[in-house]
Design a protein around this motif. Structure first.
Motif: not given
Length: 178
Positions: A9-31
């Protein structure tokens, strides 16, 4: 609908949300990679299963009579006292239906018709076992009751060692032209 898998969400993203999104993207890629490997393995197994079914179908066709007995054996086929015809149309690619027609003397022939419970490779395997029993027991084929008893005994000896419930019904006819 176009394939988005996550969002920030624009303006509501901090490092935690970015890390979470990247982690989920990596998990989805592995799956997704694992699913692709499973799909390829399944495809290979399906190809092998189709080849096995094709071989079973060919073996079942070999079991069908290629020629019928001529009675008596020293006359031309068109003068045979007994004549046979058949039409065989299996309900599935492979299954448990089969028949055999064979001579048992100079004046007699036998007809054996069998239906093994079910369809598919299990029924086809039991059909092969029964066909082998018939070949082995042909010397006893003139005595219909004894012949069927021995086939039943042989089939039971094999099937009692399995955990699957299987059964077969059979019709046996001895035709003597004399």
């Amino acid at each position: 609908h176009e394939g988005a898998q996550d969002y920030l969400v624009k303006g509501h993203s901090d490092g935690r949300f970015l890390v979470r999104a990247l982690r989920y993207a990596v998990e989805r890629s592995l799956i997704a990679a694992q699913l692709a490997r499973y799909a390829e393995e399944l495809r290979r197994k399906n190809v092998q299963m189709e080849a096995d079914i094709q071989m079973a179908r060919e073996m079942q066709e070999v079991f069908l009579p290629q020629q019928y007995p001529i009675v008596p054996p020293n006359v031309p086929a068109e003068k045979s006292a007994l004549r046979f015809w058949h039409r065989y149309q299996p309900a599935a690619a492979v299954g448990g239906d089969f028949f055999a027609v064979f001579p048992i003397s100079d004046t007699a022939a036998a007809v054996f018709i069998c239906d093994v419970m079910g369809h598919g490779l299990r029924a086809a395997l039991i059909t092969a076992v029964l066909r082998g029993l018939i070949e082995e027991l042909k010397p006893f084929a003139a005595d219909a009751g004894g012949f069927l008893t021995e086939i039943n005994r042989g089939l039971h000896a094999i099937l009692r060692r399995t955990e699957q419930v299987m059964m077969a019904t059979a019709f046996y006819l001895v035709i003597d032209s004399a």
